[in-house]
Design a protein around this motif. Structure first.
Motif, short mmCIF file in Angstrom:
data_model
loop_
_atom_site.label_atom_id
_atom_site.label_comp_id
_atom_site.label_asym_id
_atom_site.label_seq_id
_atom_site.Cartn_x
_atom_site.Cartn_y
_atom_site.Cartn_z
N HIS A 1 43.85 46.65 26.74
CA HIS A 1 42.89 45.64 26.29
C HIS A 1 41.62 46.30 25.73
O HIS A 1 41.10 45.89 24.67
N ARG B 1 40.17 46.31 21.63
CA ARG B 1 38.90 45.66 21.23
C ARG B 1 37.75 46.68 21.14
O ARG B 1 36.58 46.32 21.25
N SER C 1 34.88 47.02 29.04
CA SER C 1 35.84 46.52 30.03
C SER C 1 35.76 47.37 31.29
O SER C 1 35.45 48.56 31.23
N GLN D 1 46.99 47.68 31.93
CA GLN D 1 46.61 46.50 31.16
C GLN D 1 45.17 46.59 30.68
O GLN D 1 44.85 46.23 29.54
N GLY D 2 44.29 47.07 31.56
CA GLY D 2 42.88 47.18 31.20
C GLY D 2 42.64 48.16 30.07
O GLY D 2 41.83 47.90 29.17
N ALA E 1 48.58 50.14 23.13
CA ALA E 1 47.74 49.48 22.13
C ALA E 1 47.67 50.28 20.83
O ALA E 1 47.59 49.69 19.75
#
Length: 276
Positions: A203, A207, A172, A199-200, A50
């Motif tokens: 993400h 954000r 998250s 993936q977590g 990310a």
């Protein structure tokens, strides 16, 4: 270049359900260390997916703080290990940190079903900040919040995930196991868990601006329930610490969360002296 702090505990790591996997003098500890390092690497990969320019510091935050296998750790990060040290489980935290991630965390003492639930050690029956029960998740999230840093991700069992969401609903979470009891869980294969962690983390970092820091203004009323009455006797020797009603609770009024955090650590250090 965002600065990211990853604090990694062990009880909430993928597959782990028993202290034989988390305790350095027990037979399955080396396997636990490998699982721990694998989870961290998956989270690091997600963060860098990310934010390729992220400056990442991994903080070994379990037991002796010497668990993560340095030789197996992603080479793109720096590692803080060893104790004693300022900041405890969040060593390296400062006002320059943009996001904090909790990996392998566990639920607070008294929670159930929850895998290896406790608060710092078995010597603490409970910890409260301004009347609110907190464990390591709450203490560390509040300390990060004092520095303006949001906790954007937590991994652990389902009980640990729920505990963070109660404090920071916008954060998250990645549940890598479903607790069936203190020493039992339904677990997934580590490869599957690490894919979810990757993936977590990606993400959560993407954000991070949507997640507020947990802010607890001072002064902070601290209450700690100690298992050993002798530890209560010793605790009252600390200036400002007083015995509350009952044999096991001590209180302290801290200027801020950082001071409360340090007093909790000191109290539980004293509690390890079992016979005075």
């Amino acid at each position: 270049m965002p600065k990211v702090l990853i604090s990694v505990d062990m009880e909430g790591v993928s597959g782990i359900v028993h202290s034989v996997e988390t305790n350095p003098d027990r037979y399955d500890y080396e396997r636990g260390r490998a699982l721990m390092t694998g989870d961290v690497n998956a989270v690091v990969a997600g963060v860098l997916e990310a934010e390729p320019s992220a400056d990442i510091v991994v903080v070994d935050a379990h037991g002796p703080f010497r668990n993560v296998l340095l030789e197996e750790l992603d080479q793109r990060v720096r590692l803080i290990r060893g104790r004693p040290r300022p900041g405890g489980m969040l060593a390296g935290l400062g006002n320059d940190v943009d996001a904090v991630l909790f990996v392998g965390y566990h639920a607070r003492a008294g929670t159930g079903p929850a895998v290896l639930a406790h608060t710092i050690s078995g010597d603490a029956l409970g910890v409260r900040l301004n009347g609110r029960e907190v464990g390591e998740i709450g203490l560390n999230a509040a300390l990060a919040g004092q520095h303006g840093a949001p906790v954007v991700l937590l991994s652990g069992d389902d009980a640990a995930c729920a505990e963070l969401r109660e404090l920071v609903p916008e954060a998250s979470t990645v549940a890598v196991k479903r607790a069936l009891g203190q020493l039992a869980a339904e677990v997934t294969h580590p490869a599957i868990a690490r894919d979810r962690l990757h993936q977590g983390a990606a993400h959560a970092i993407a954000r991070r601006a949507q997640v507020p820091p947990l802010l607890i203004g001072g002064p902070v009323a601290l209450e700690v329930d100690l298992y050993n009455p002798v530890a209560v006797d010793m605790a009252t020797l600390i200036p400002g610490v007083e015995r509350a009603a009952g044999a096991r609770t001590v209180t302290f009024t801290a200027r801020d969360v950082a001071e409360a955090y340090n007093v909790v650590m000191l109290l539980l250090h004293l509690a390890q002296v079992k016979n005075g």
